[in-house]
Scaffold this motif. Structure first.
Motif, short mmCIF file in Angstrom:
data_model
loop_
_atom_site.label_atom_id
_atom_site.label_comp_id
_atom_site.label_asym_id
_atom_site.label_seq_id
_atom_site.Cartn_x
_atom_site.Cartn_y
_atom_site.Cartn_z
N TYR A 424 0.81 -1.21 0.00
CA TYR A 424 0.00 0.00 0.00
C TYR A 424 0.84 1.27 0.00
CZ TYR A 424 -4.34 -2.53 0.47
OH TYR A 424 -5.42 -3.33 0.22
N VAL A 489 -4.94 -0.06 -7.21
CA VAL A 489 -5.30 0.23 -5.82
C VAL A 489 -6.57 -0.53 -5.45
CG1 VAL A 489 -6.11 2.01 -4.23
CG2 VAL A 489 -4.19 2.48 -5.74
N GLN A 492 -5.94 -4.19 -5.20
CA GLN A 492 -5.24 -4.51 -3.96
C GLN A 492 -6.21 -4.53 -2.79
OE1 GLN A 492 -1.99 -5.18 -3.93
NE2 GLN A 492 -1.54 -5.24 -1.73
N LEU A 493 -7.12 -3.56 -2.75
CA LEU A 493 -8.10 -3.51 -1.68
C LEU A 493 -9.02 -4.73 -1.71
CD1 LEU A 493 -9.08 0.28 -1.77
CD2 LEU A 493 -7.91 -0.90 0.10
N ILE A 535 -5.36 -1.89 5.59
CA ILE A 535 -4.52 -0.91 4.89
C ILE A 535 -3.27 -0.59 5.70
CG2 ILE A 535 -4.41 1.48 4.05
CD1 ILE A 535 -7.40 1.28 3.45
N PHE A 545 -3.73 7.38 3.87
CA PHE A 545 -4.03 6.66 2.62
C PHE A 545 -5.37 7.11 2.04
CE2 PHE A 545 -5.72 3.21 0.10
CZ PHE A 545 -4.64 2.83 -0.66
#
Length: 567
Positions: A424, A489, A492-493, A535, A545
């Motif tokens: 992250y 992003v 990834q989340l 995160i 973030f």
């Protein structure tokens, strides 16, 4: 990759849709219009059957005197204590008090001219010195005045109030014993030609007017034309040119700013003898549409006394060369032609020279008269830009706090300061760096275009486009890379959420949401491995973030608003 591509397509679809929704239609046709002049010689001549001796340029020596007037703004009652510089010819019978031999009771009085400022903050001392001197040397009493601005600025200028203020100067000139009250005219340039029609209409006794590079149309249309034309002349990418459309589609009235739609096209403002002067190097004025509109309004007011002159090589203020340099001279013949016209007209003589003369009058694109304020577009644009500024500010403050914390932790050897989950921090740095770099490139491109336009207005020749052309495509490429980074992003989340057991099917949620048979009360039992941070392990890391990614996405929406995902 299988997840990233659909997310990328969805994000691009959203941003492209925003760019399409904010597109403003703008018709440049007809292009390359021109008006052929009736003669190349710009000289102004009159029929003089009585053989009057007409003064010309440099006939008299000129004297000056200063007075101060309190110029009142009717809408607010504000008063500006303004300096007025009066120039008058020496040794005329009006200034010496002697008669001219035809009237034994009083000397012959002189015509007068009041000068009206263009844009900026001109004063009585630093504006119109040469042309005021020219007219006074030919027998006119002239008045230059500090520009009436009161508490306004370039955006909130009070045009009707300015007309009233200049009217006060006209009245003062009429009150002078050496001035013929029925022969006072105006000399208006650029911005003040939005004001002069009101003064001519409201006064009812202005004798004549000299209009230098008149803007004629509403500020929205006149300024929209000049900026769009100049963006094209300096070679700006069509994408940057589309920005002009959005800017001049702003509904500024929503914020109390009504000047963009101020209407100066009053036929009564052209009901008197009018001299119009253009320069072929003027890159601000719509000359063909201007001539047509002026003549149409003059005819509507039964005025057939309109003289138009177009001077080759002259710029917007009728100067030669780069206006950024001091002492640039007025174009050849303009001073003499303007003075000759004023002399003959103020004496009621009939002009015998061509009504339109000089270089061919040319205009590259049409005035965008169909342009108007788009309320919804304006509100959306304000919301997006305010959101971007606020989120960027929050992200910047949190970054400073995070930096201070990281330094403390490094000094104290206390381990990770923000506790980002693997991957992250790298993603955050990537999208932040690319988005900010794109934003800076965008600002650099727009700034370079503005500087090129300013130097063009001053009289400099256009340069090779260079950055102001290719930077738009560079920004678009980087924007696509940023959107791809964004898709990573989200990917990834989603991946992290799946690993933590937070992504469940409807059947899994129903199974987790059990109902005890005995009590009848629902009990939520989440099955999975949702342990540990998603995160970051610190609240500061999570806040940083979220704030940063939100700020970067708002910047992408700003880019979409200006059309970067269309052109």
């Amino acid at each position: 990759m299988k997840v990233s591509v659909p997310i990328f397509i969805i994000l691009m679809g959203i941003l492209i849709s925003v760019s399409h929704a904010t597109t403003v239609e703008w018709n440049n046709n007809p292009i390359d219009q021109s008006v052929d002049t009736l003669a190349s010689d710009t000289a102004v001549t009159f029929d003089n059957p009585d053989g009057q001796t007409l003064p010309a340029l440099d006939t008299y020596k000129v004297a000056t005197k200063s007075v101060w007037l309190d110029l009142k703004r009717p809408s607010t009652g504000e008063v500006q204590h303004a300096h007025v510089l009066i120039r008058y010819p020496k040794n005329t019978n009006a200034t010496t008090g002697t008669t001219d031999g035809t009237d034994s009771s009083s000397p012959t009085k002189l015509p007068g001219v009041v000068f009206m400022h263009g844009a900026g903050y001109g004063t009585a001392d630093n504006s119109f010195g040469d042309v005021a001197e020219d007219l006074s040397s030919a027998g006119f009493v002239t008045a230059t005045v500090d520009k009436p601005v009161w508490s306004t600025n370039d955006i909130t200028r009070d045009y009707p109030g300015s007309a009233h203020a200049y009217g006060q100067v006209v009245d003062y000139l009429r009150s002078m014993s050496m001035v013929d009250a029925d022969r006072v005219g105006l000399y208006a340039t650029s911005e003040s030609t939005w004001i002069s029609p009101y003064l001519v209409r409201d006064d009812g006794n202005i004798a004549f007017q000299i209009l230098l590079s008149p803007m004629v149309h509403t500020p929205r249309h006149a300024l929209g034309f000049f900026v769009a034309q100049d963006f094209a002349i300096v070679g700006a990418n069509p994408g940057y040119q589309s920005i002009v459309r959005r800017v001049f589609s702003a509904d500024t009235a929503q914020f109390g700013l009504t000047n963009l739609d101020f209407n100066p096209m009053i036929a009564e403002g052209y009901s008197i003898p009018t001299f119009v002067a253009y320069g072929s190097k003027d890159v601000m004025t719509a000359q063909v549409d201007g001539v047509r509109s002026i003549e149409l309004m003059a005819r509507q007011s039964d005025n057939w006394n309109v003289t138009v002159r177009n001077y080759p090589v002259a710029n917007h203020v009728m100067r030669l060369g780069d206006e950024a340099e001091e002492g640039t001279p007025l174009v050849d013949r303009y001073e003499r032609d303007m003075v000759d016209w004023a002399v003959g007209t103020s004496r009621g003589l009939k002009e015998t020279s061509a009504s339109i003369a000089g270089a061919t009058i040319y205009q590259s694109i049409a005035v965008p008269t169909n342009l108007y304020g788009h309320t919804k577009l304006t509100i959306y644009g304000v919301v997006v830009h305010v959101a971007a500024v606020i989120t960027l500010l929050v992200a910047f403050i949190l970054s400073l706090i995070a930096l201070e914390r990281k330094i403390r932790y490094m000094i104290g050897r206390r381990g990770p300061s923000l506790g980002f989950v693997r991957g992250y921090q790298r993603v955050l740095i990537t999208i932040s760096a690319t988005t900010i770099a794109t934003l800076l490139l965008f600002f650099a491109g727009v700034g370079q275009i503005i500087w090129r336009v300013v130097t063009l207005i001053w009289g400099a020749a256009p340069e090779s486009p260079g950055m102001i052309y290719w930077s738009w495509y560079a920004i678009q490429v980087v924007c696509v890379l940023v959107v791809w980074a964004w898709s990573r992003v989200f990917c990834q989340l989603l991946n992290t959420a799946a690993q933590k057991g937070l992504l469940r099917t409807p059947d899994e949620w129903r199974a987790d949401f059990e109902i005890k048979r005995l009590t009848g009360k629902p009990v939520l039992r989440i099955r999975g491995t949702h342990t540990g941070p998603i995160i970051a392990s610190t609240r500061l890391g999570v806040a940083l973030f979220v704030a940063t990614t939100l700020a970067m996405f708002c910047v992408l929406l700003v880019f979409a608003f200006w059309g970067l995902f269309v052109y």
